[in-house]
Write a protein that holds these residues in place. Structure first.
Motif, PDB file in Angstrom:
ATOM      1  N   ALA A 215       7.853   2.873   7.255  1.00 27.55           N
ATOM      2  CA  ALA A 215       6.913   3.250   6.180  1.00 27.55           C
ATOM      3  C   ALA A 215       5.711   2.308   6.133  1.00 27.55           C
ATOM      4  O   ALA A 215       4.569   2.741   5.936  1.00 27.55           O
ATOM      5  N   ALA A 216       5.970   1.006   6.324  1.00 29.83           N
ATOM      6  CA  ALA A 216       4.879   0.025   6.192  1.00 29.83           C
ATOM      7  C   ALA A 216       3.761   0.290   7.197  1.00 29.83           C
ATOM      8  O   ALA A 216       2.576   0.158   6.868  1.00 29.83           O
TER       9      ALA A 216
ATOM     10  N   PRO B  45       2.559   3.168   8.734  1.00 31.38           N
ATOM     11  CA  PRO B  45       1.553   4.161   8.315  1.00 31.38           C
ATOM     12  C   PRO B  45       0.842   3.780   7.018  1.00 31.38           C
ATOM     13  O   PRO B  45      -0.370   4.008   6.878  1.00 31.38           O
ATOM     14  N   LEU B  46       1.556   3.201   6.061  1.00 26.35           N
ATOM     15  CA  LEU B  46       0.933   2.865   4.779  1.00 26.35           C
ATOM     16  C   LEU B  46      -0.170   1.819   4.942  1.00 26.35           C
ATOM     17  O   LEU B  46      -1.149   1.813   4.198  1.00 26.35           O
ATOM     18  N   ASN B  47      -0.001   0.947   5.906  1.00 22.98           N
ATOM     19  CA  ASN B  47      -1.009  -0.104   6.118  1.00 22.98           C
ATOM     20  C   ASN B  47      -2.072   0.262   7.139  1.00 22.98           C
ATOM     21  O   ASN B  47      -3.214  -0.173   7.030  1.00 22.98           O
ATOM     22  N   LEU B  48      -1.686   1.014   8.157  1.00 20.18           N
ATOM     23  CA  LEU B  48      -2.622   1.206   9.278  1.00 20.18           C
ATOM     24  C   LEU B  48      -3.376   2.529   9.260  1.00 20.18           C
ATOM     25  O   LEU B  48      -4.374   2.675   9.960  1.00 20.18           O
TER      26      LEU B  48
ATOM     27  N   LYS C  91      12.903   8.828  13.684  1.00 22.09           N
ATOM     28  CA  LYS C  91      12.922   8.444  12.264  1.00 22.09           C
ATOM     29  C   LYS C  91      11.590   7.819  11.855  1.00 22.09           C
ATOM     30  O   LYS C  91      11.097   8.042  10.749  1.00 22.09           O
ATOM     31  N   ALA C  92      11.040   7.009  12.743  1.00 21.10           N
ATOM     32  CA  ALA C  92       9.745   6.378  12.450  1.00 21.10           C
ATOM     33  C   ALA C  92       8.684   7.456  12.258  1.00 21.10           C
ATOM     34  O   ALA C  92       7.872   7.404  11.327  1.00 21.10           O
TER      35      ALA C  92
ATOM     36  N   LEU D  23       5.490  -3.904   0.768  1.00 20.79           N
ATOM     37  CA  LEU D  23       5.230  -3.461   2.141  1.00 20.79           C
ATOM     38  C   LEU D  23       3.818  -3.795   2.612  1.00 20.79           C
ATOM     39  O   LEU D  23       3.440  -3.478   3.734  1.00 20.79           O
ATOM     40  N   SER D  24       3.035  -4.429   1.756  1.00 26.52           N
ATOM     41  CA  SER D  24       1.624  -4.618   2.074  1.00 26.52           C
ATOM     42  C   SER D  24       1.387  -5.799   3.026  1.00 26.52           C
ATOM     43  O   SER D  24       1.716  -6.946   2.714  1.00 26.52           O
ATOM     44  N   TYR D  25       0.791  -5.518   4.168  1.00 22.43           N
ATOM     45  CA  TYR D  25       0.480  -6.587   5.126  1.00 22.43           C
ATOM     46  C   TYR D  25      -0.577  -7.526   4.548  1.00 22.43           C
ATOM     47  O   TYR D  25      -0.561  -8.730   4.803  1.00 22.43           O
TER      48      TYR D  25
END
Ligand SMILES: Cc1ncc(COP(=O)(O)O)c(C=O)c1O
Length: 360
Positions: free
Chosen positions: A82-83, A85-88, A105-106, A224-226
């Protein structure tokens, strides 16, 4: 060696005796601090030293450039499904290469957040192959391209990575990170759950090129935020202090062994022993295509599923645990990560030979 057996589990998996000895020595009182590592505050001086040494050691062993950040995050590799796609995802698009269950799954997770194009799916070959690079047709306007470098369940591995030019390549390296030298600069982002070659369950390690760190999706959970990981040096909240410390001890062991160059040689030797045996007989059938075989997870079947179960049970009685294949594919899987000594592989081959003669 104490009362230990060879553990062929896919993860969590075996740790080297030398690492366990160190953990044991430090257990009640870490380096005369009077405190176990797991009792320490993550802000304590002793713990901060463990934390930064672990990061520095990882940077050195993997030759990670200063243009990359390293994070220790919660949520395992699945959290990163999840992280990432949410970040990139800025344009909201990504290409995914599906070579196995975790890659799928990814992709499925990423589909919640943007437009995902599956540019390869190995389901028709039972995920026994890795695509040839020229088989892959990347989209031009995506935020990143995702692959899984080693398919833990099926026993296949990328031996050469695609060149994706200015589109960042993102790799789930959960089951082959630290097993060989890689060129980190070929990737925009690498992530891995720690419970195979990096120690124990509880952290995901993320290696990210700094220019890819941005605000990300505003609805993203902060954990989850980079961007927040970078700002807080992975300590936005309490990090998984003990798994990070264990990673540090595993890295020290890798260094003592001679670094990734030596680790890679050892891994090739172990895998060659097992595959050479498989290729020289007809009782067992290897799952993966020869060119795409994993050095970490060796998958094969006996002529009959009932014999597969008998194999795993008898192996267990003989001091070799967790050889049953994943429930999705059945058969047998021998995971031979860094910590599996060559003697474990030799013992397995001896057992396989005997089992084949008795059951042919
Ligand atoms: C290649 C790969 N990716 C992802 C995962 C999921 O990891 P986690 O359990 O840390 O979420 C695994 C677990 O075995 C794996 O082998």
């Amino acid at each position: 060696m104490k009362d230990r057996i060879y553990n062929f589990a896919a993860g969590p998996s075996m740790l080297a005796d030398e690492v366990l000895d160190r953990l044991y020595a430090d257990f009640y009182s870490y380096q005369d601090s009077g405190m176990a590592v797991m009792e320490m505050s993550h802000r304590a001086k002793d713990y901060l030293a463990v934390f930064s040494e672990t990061k520095d050691r990882l940077r050195k062993i993997m030759a990670i450039g200063e243009d990359y950040e390293i994070f220790f995050m919660h949520g395992g590799a699945t959290g990163q499904f999840a992280a990432v796609p949410l970040n990139l995802m800025k344009k909201g698009k990504a290409d995914y290469i599906v070579t196995g269950n975790f890659a799928k799954k990814a992709a499925q997770e990423a589909m919640k957040y943007g437009e995902v194009k599956i540019i390869y799916d190995g389901k028709d070959n039972g995920y026994s192959q890795i695509p040839a690079i020229d088989e892959l047709h990347f989209s031009r306007d995506v935020d990143y391209i995702h692959l899984c470098s080693n398919n833990t369940i099926y026993g296949t591995q990328w031996h050469k990575y695609p060149e994706t030019k200015d589109i960042p390549l993102v790799a789930d390296m959960s089951s082959d990170i630290l097993s060989k030298k890689i060129n980190v600069a070929d990737f925009g982002l690498i992530y891995a759950g720690a419970q195979k070659n990096m120690g124990i369950a509880g952290i995901a390690v993320v290696i990210i090129r700094k220019d890819l760190i941005n605000q990300g999706n505003p609805l993203m959970p902060q954990i989850l935020s980079y961007e927040l990981m970078a700002k807080n040096d992975s300590m936005l909240n309490t990090p998984a202090t003990y798994p990070i410390y264990v990673l540090g001890e595993v890295l020290r062991w890798i260094e003592d062994k001679g670094g990734l160059e030596q680790i890679e040689k050892d891994n090739i030797r172990k895998a060659d022993l097992l595959y050479d045996y498989l290729d020289g007989q007809t009782f067992y059938k290897p799952h993966a295509r020869k060119t795409d075989r994993s050095l970490m997870n060796v998958t094969f079947t006996t002529p009959d599923p009932e014999l597969d179960s008998l194999f795993a049970a008898q192996a267990q009685e003989n001091g070799m645990a967790n050889l049953k294949g994943h429930r999705l594919v059945g058969g047998i899987r021998a995971s031979i990560y860094n910590a599996m000594p060559v003697e474990g592989v030799e013992k397995l081959i001896e057992f396989m030979d005997l089992f084949a003669k008795e059951n042919a």
